[in-house]
Design a protein around this motif. Sequence first.
Motif, PDB file in Angstrom:
ATOM      1  N   TYR A   1       0.830  -1.213   0.000  1.00 31.86           N
ATOM      2  CA  TYR A   1       0.000   0.000   0.000  1.00 31.86           C
ATOM      3  C   TYR A   1       0.861   1.259   0.000  1.00 31.86           C
ATOM      4  N   GLN A   2       1.901   1.271   0.822  1.00 27.66           N
ATOM      5  CA  GLN A   2       2.733   2.459   0.934  1.00 27.66           C
ATOM      6  C   GLN A   2       3.541   2.715  -0.344  1.00 27.66           C
ATOM      7  N   LEU A   3       4.022   1.664  -0.967  1.00 32.97           N
ATOM      8  CA  LEU A   3       4.909   1.839  -2.122  1.00 32.97           C
ATOM      9  C   LEU A   3       4.158   1.922  -3.451  1.00 32.97           C
ATOM     10  N   VAL A   4       3.008   1.296  -3.565  1.00 33.17           N
ATOM     11  CA  VAL A   4       2.330   1.200  -4.867  1.00 33.17           C
ATOM     12  C   VAL A   4       0.991   1.916  -4.868  1.00 33.17           C
ATOM     13  N   TRP A   5       0.202   1.714  -3.859  1.00 29.55           N
ATOM     14  CA  TRP A   5      -1.201   2.116  -3.912  1.00 29.55           C
ATOM     15  C   TRP A   5      -1.434   3.513  -3.334  1.00 29.55           C
ATOM     16  N   ALA A   6      -0.707   3.883  -2.309  1.00 25.96           N
ATOM     17  CA  ALA A   6      -0.979   5.138  -1.601  1.00 25.96           C
ATOM     18  C   ALA A   6      -0.835   6.336  -2.537  1.00 25.96           C
ATOM     19  N   ALA A   7      -1.825   7.239  -2.478  1.00 28.40           N
ATOM     20  CA  ALA A   7      -1.811   8.432  -3.328  1.00 28.40           C
ATOM     21  C   ALA A   7      -0.856   9.471  -2.755  1.00 28.40           C
ATOM     22  N   PRO A   8      -0.100  10.150  -3.591  1.00 33.26           N
ATOM     23  CA  PRO A   8       0.830  11.174  -3.087  1.00 33.26           C
ATOM     24  C   PRO A   8       0.084  12.421  -2.625  1.00 33.26           C
ATOM     25  N   ARG A   9       0.607  13.059  -1.589  1.00 32.16           N
ATOM     26  CA  ARG A   9       0.058  14.310  -1.071  1.00 32.16           C
ATOM     27  C   ARG A   9       1.158  15.364  -1.080  1.00 32.16           C
ATOM     28  N   PHE A  10       0.815  16.513  -1.631  1.00 28.50           N
ATOM     29  CA  PHE A  10       1.781  17.607  -1.757  1.00 28.50           C
ATOM     30  C   PHE A  10       1.513  18.653  -0.669  1.00 28.50           C
ATOM     31  N   GLU A  11       2.573  19.321  -0.255  1.00 25.30           N
ATOM     32  CA  GLU A  11       2.476  20.275   0.857  1.00 25.30           C
ATOM     33  C   GLU A  11       2.999  21.643   0.414  1.00 25.30           C
ATOM     34  N   SER A  12       2.218  22.664   0.707  1.00 25.20           N
ATOM     35  CA  SER A  12       2.617  24.048   0.443  1.00 25.20           C
ATOM     36  C   SER A  12       2.887  24.748   1.770  1.00 25.20           C
ATOM     37  N   ARG A  13       3.912  25.577   1.788  1.00 25.03           N
ATOM     38  CA  ARG A  13       4.352  26.208   3.026  1.00 25.03           C
ATOM     39  C   ARG A  13       4.304  27.727   2.908  1.00 25.03           C
ATOM     40  N   ALA A  14       3.892  28.376   3.992  1.00 22.97           N
ATOM     41  CA  ALA A  14       3.920  29.844   4.084  1.00 22.97           C
ATOM     42  C   ALA A  14       4.271  30.220   5.516  1.00 22.97           C
ATOM     43  N   GLN A  15       4.999  31.340   5.665  1.00 22.72           N
ATOM     44  CA  GLN A  15       5.422  31.796   6.981  1.00 22.72           C
ATOM     45  C   GLN A  15       4.948  33.235   7.186  1.00 22.72           C
ATOM     46  N   LEU A  16       4.380  33.499   8.364  1.00 20.97           N
ATOM     47  CA  LEU A  16       3.795  34.803   8.685  1.00 20.97           C
ATOM     48  C   LEU A  16       4.328  35.258  10.034  1.00 20.97           C
ATOM     49  N   ILE A  17       4.142  36.545  10.299  1.00 18.68           N
ATOM     50  CA  ILE A  17       4.464  37.094  11.608  1.00 18.68           C
ATOM     51  C   ILE A  17       3.533  38.272  11.870  1.00 18.68           C
ATOM     52  N   ILE A  18       3.089  38.419  13.111  1.00 17.06           N
ATOM     53  CA  ILE A  18       2.195  39.499  13.502  1.00 17.06           C
ATOM     54  C   ILE A  18       3.019  40.626  14.096  1.00 17.06           C
ATOM     55  N   GLN A  19       2.903  41.827  13.514  1.00 15.08           N
ATOM     56  CA  GLN A  19       3.672  42.988  13.948  1.00 15.08           C
ATOM     57  C   GLN A  19       2.735  44.088  14.400  1.00 15.08           C
ATOM     58  N   GLN A  20       3.239  44.948  15.304  1.00 13.79           N
ATOM     59  CA  GLN A  20       2.524  46.129  15.761  1.00 13.79           C
ATOM     60  C   GLN A  20       3.321  47.367  15.366  1.00 13.79           C
ATOM     61  N   PRO A  21       2.650  48.507  15.134  1.00 13.38           N
ATOM     62  CA  PRO A  21       3.373  49.728  14.761  1.00 13.38           C
ATOM     63  C   PRO A  21       4.227  50.228  15.907  1.00 13.38           C
TER      64      PRO A  21
END
Length: 492
Positions: free
Chosen positions: A144-164
Amino acid sequence: MSQQAVNTIEQRFSELHKKTSPEVWNSADELIKVSQQLEEEDIYLARRVMQRVRILQPKRPKIKAELKRLSDLVALHAKQTQISSSTEKNTTTEPTKTTKTTKTAKPNSVNVFSKKLSDNPNIKSWTKPWVLLLLVPFILFAFYQLVWAAPRFESRAQLIIQQPDGMATMDPSMALLSGLGVGGNSTADSEIAKAYIHSEDMLNYLQTHNNIKEHYQNGGDVFSRLSSDASIEDLLKYYVDHTTVEIDEASGVIKILAQGFTPEFANNLTKTIVNRAEWYINSIGHQLAEAQLKFIRLEHAKVEQRLRDAQKSTLAFQQKNNLLDPEAEGLALQQITYGLEGQIASKSAQLKGLQLTMTNKAPQVVMLQAELDALKTQLEQERSRLSAQQGINDSNTKNGEAAVSEVLAQYSDLKIELELALKGYTSSEVSLDKARIEAYRQLKYLVVVESATLAQDNKYPNSLYNILLFAVLQLMLFGIGKIVLATAKELR
């Protein structure tokens, strides 16, 4: 085993007893060493010595296993001896008998071959429980892991909260007044953003703009996709499991990792999450600031209206009494009264002096007496203006005119009200300025450190890691099962 063979073993055991010292013969550890030495030369005698060890220490650990091993070796040795003796016997038979045996060996050879096949340990090993419990599930999972399992792709983003930075544009005294130098709780803001990303509100927004339910139900394999009859709770759980939000406590950076069955969908999903989270963080900051400012402005409007009412009342009072400053007017009347009293005292002294030398009808005495009476009358009028009640009809006061003391009392009340309203207005102005500063402080902005990435290789499933982990878990469970079974057999 025949009785003769048993007697032979007991005879060798007795001879060993005679050759061995009592210290060695009664020591289990020494006898184990003797058994190990005899194992290669005489396996039967080695097993008999181990039986002696079992008699000496029946509760000794692993003694049963060692004795079983020696018994298996004895059985194997006996079987090999039997096979070799039968082989020698067959080789010494007559040629005619051999020929006859050859003629009848065809049907028997099939039986012998089938018997050997059934006795083959390789064939029997496939039917053992450990094969069914370990090998078959492992092969299925690896497939299952090598043949049957469907691939899943990952997107990454990085944020930060700032104050004036309000310190750069503010007077130092106002900065101290507002406490702007004290840092905010960025961790709490990051946790709020994480909670919103994993909330049902965000899920509904993503469903409207990205239709994530259709993607999760149609993509992937039968085990990794979302079920077709999934409820909103199931969709939320699936979404949370496939969207990771990590917070770096040291830097405050928020990392968003969104999975999809295609790299394009994962990239679009991450972009939508970032845009919606930015709107949410900005909106809550503005809402808090507007709510606080609205309350302070309403309170300031009330204080300002109070000041205006006090000013109008004071102005109306001044216009009604034709007085610019009643206090100054009262002070002037007091000075006039004091002046009249001084003149009366002076004229009285002069009159007494003239009466000592002149008669009361003398012109100078009459004139001085008239002046003194006039001063006394004027003094009474001035005193009445200071202390007389309103509405007194007097020849020298106007009808309905209030006394100066009453005017001063009313003016003092109005003046106190005006001063309190002015002080309240000043404090309200300071509070309003401070509220503006606090509102400015509460404004937060979501800054994108890293935009949503477009994956080229699938990150999930991690086949090698999953297979190794599955094997380790299998071995652990199998070992625990073996221990339980062995313990149960031991307790019987």
